[in-house]
Motif scaffolding. Structure first.
Motif, short mmCIF file in Angstrom:
data_model
loop_
_atom_site.label_atom_id
_atom_site.label_comp_id
_atom_site.label_asym_id
_atom_site.label_seq_id
_atom_site.Cartn_x
_atom_site.Cartn_y
_atom_site.Cartn_z
N GLN A 93 0.84 -1.20 0.00
CA GLN A 93 0.00 0.00 0.00
C GLN A 93 0.88 1.26 0.00
N PRO A 94 0.64 2.19 -0.92
CA PRO A 94 1.42 3.43 -0.94
C PRO A 94 1.39 4.17 0.39
N SER A 95 0.30 4.08 1.11
CA SER A 95 0.20 4.80 2.39
C SER A 95 1.25 4.33 3.38
N LEU A 96 1.59 3.04 3.35
CA LEU A 96 2.62 2.52 4.25
C LEU A 96 3.99 3.08 3.88
N LEU A 97 4.24 3.19 2.59
CA LEU A 97 5.52 3.73 2.13
C LEU A 97 5.61 5.21 2.48
N LYS A 98 4.51 5.93 2.28
CA LYS A 98 4.48 7.34 2.67
C LYS A 98 4.75 7.50 4.16
N PHE A 99 4.11 6.67 4.97
CA PHE A 99 4.28 6.76 6.42
C PHE A 99 5.73 6.51 6.82
N HIS A 100 6.34 5.50 6.23
CA HIS A 100 7.72 5.16 6.59
C HIS A 100 8.66 6.29 6.21
N LEU A 101 8.47 6.86 5.02
CA LEU A 101 9.33 7.98 4.62
C LEU A 101 9.13 9.17 5.55
N ASP A 102 7.89 9.48 5.89
CA ASP A 102 7.64 10.60 6.78
C ASP A 102 8.27 10.36 8.15
N ASP A 103 8.17 9.13 8.64
CA ASP A 103 8.69 8.78 9.97
C ASP A 103 10.21 8.89 10.01
N VAL A 104 10.88 8.15 9.12
CA VAL A 104 12.34 8.14 9.11
C VAL A 104 12.87 9.47 8.56
N GLY A 105 12.19 10.01 7.55
CA GLY A 105 12.64 11.26 6.95
C GLY A 105 12.58 12.43 7.91
N SER A 106 11.54 12.49 8.72
CA SER A 106 11.44 13.56 9.72
C SER A 106 12.56 13.45 10.73
N ALA A 107 12.88 12.21 11.14
CA ALA A 107 13.97 12.01 12.09
C ALA A 107 15.31 12.45 11.48
N ALA A 108 15.52 12.12 10.20
CA ALA A 108 16.76 12.54 9.54
C ALA A 108 16.83 14.06 9.46
N GLY A 109 15.70 14.70 9.20
CA GLY A 109 15.67 16.16 9.15
C GLY A 109 16.00 16.78 10.50
N ARG A 110 15.47 16.21 11.58
CA ARG A 110 15.76 16.73 12.92
C ARG A 110 17.23 16.53 13.26
N ALA A 111 17.77 15.37 12.90
CA ALA A 111 19.19 15.09 13.18
C ALA A 111 20.09 16.08 12.46
N ALA A 112 19.71 16.46 11.24
CA ALA A 112 20.51 17.42 10.47
C ALA A 112 20.50 18.79 11.15
N VAL A 113 19.36 19.19 11.67
CA VAL A 113 19.26 20.49 12.34
C VAL A 113 20.13 20.51 13.59
N LEU A 114 20.21 19.40 14.29
CA LEU A 114 20.96 19.32 15.54
C LEU A 114 22.45 19.11 15.34
N ALA A 115 22.87 18.74 14.13
CA ALA A 115 24.27 18.40 13.88
C ALA A 115 25.17 19.63 13.95
N ASP A 116 26.39 19.42 14.44
CA ASP A 116 27.41 20.46 14.44
C ASP A 116 28.07 20.47 13.06
N PRO A 117 27.96 21.55 12.30
CA PRO A 117 28.52 21.56 10.94
C PRO A 117 30.01 21.23 10.90
N ALA A 118 30.73 21.57 11.96
CA ALA A 118 32.18 21.32 11.99
C ALA A 118 32.53 19.93 12.50
#
Length: 217
Positions: A93-118
């Protein structure tokens, strides 16, 4: 870092806006449907999380440009590509794939914001600063956003600032500048071989046309 976040958020929003029927359409990646590409994005998001959680004190061996290399044009026959197709089909089901991307993708986005660029991170046996690693991924997100909407004319396009940054990075990786008459989107599509140049574009490229395409990976 901000450009990574904006490009990634735009790509995830484009996926979220797809209808179920869109997942069965061809993508701009050879041999992949849209659902296969979205499954690949899930793996990409996991890679971002893993890399940002793998700090190192070692000296950098790559930067945002040398992270990439020119590769052979994809055919869709690579074993990892085939695995992605099987994984995508398993979602059913496409909805499951959408959910997984939103779940893991949101976490990756938050991790990027918290990362020290250096801060230094390790991936694929190489060391980069987190800033360079995330900067390199702007090209990944932008190219795959173009792949996602290649046959979906109504879908949202990548943000203009991401296209401009991705073009600039691609040209540095490729070691050539594409004509200023090319839009950033066309420069990326033609430069990486996602579409053939038109007659006018080939004329504008001149001798450079013989160097294309230059897929990166």
């Amino acid at each position: 870092m901000d450009l990574f976040s904006r490009s990634w958020a735009a790509l995830r929003a484009a996926v979220a806006g797809l209808g179920d029927e869109d997942f069965a359409r061809p993508s701009g990646c050879a041999g992949w449907l849209v659902r296969d590409l979205v499954c690949h994005l899930v793996v990409d998001a996991q890679d971002v999380l893993i890399t940002l959680a793998t700090p190192t004190a070692a000296e950098p061996t790559r930067d945002a440009v040398t992270y990439w290399r020119v590769v052979e044009p994809p055919t869709g026959d690579d074993p990892l590509d085939a695995l992605t197709v099987r994984l995508a089909a398993a979602y059913e089901q496409p909805s499951l794939l959408k959910f997984h991307l939103d779940d893991v993708g949101s976490a990756a986005g938050r991790a990027a914001v918290l990362a020290d660029p250096a801060g230094r991170v390790e991936t694929q046996g190489q060391v980069l600063t987190a800033g360079d690693y995330l900067g390199a991924y702007v090209l990944e997100w932008t190219l795959h956003h173009l792949d996602l909407v290649a046959r979906l004319p109504g879908a949202a396009r990548p943000p203009g600032e991401g296209l401009a940054a991705a073009r600039a990075l691609f040209e540095r990786v490729a070691g050539m500048e594409l004509p200023r008459s090319f839009s950033d989107e066309d420069a990326l599509l033609v430069g990486t071989g996602r579409r053939a140049p038109t007659g006018a574009e080939r004329a504008a490229l001149g001798d450079g046309a013989g160097r294309l395409p230059l897929p990166v990976g």
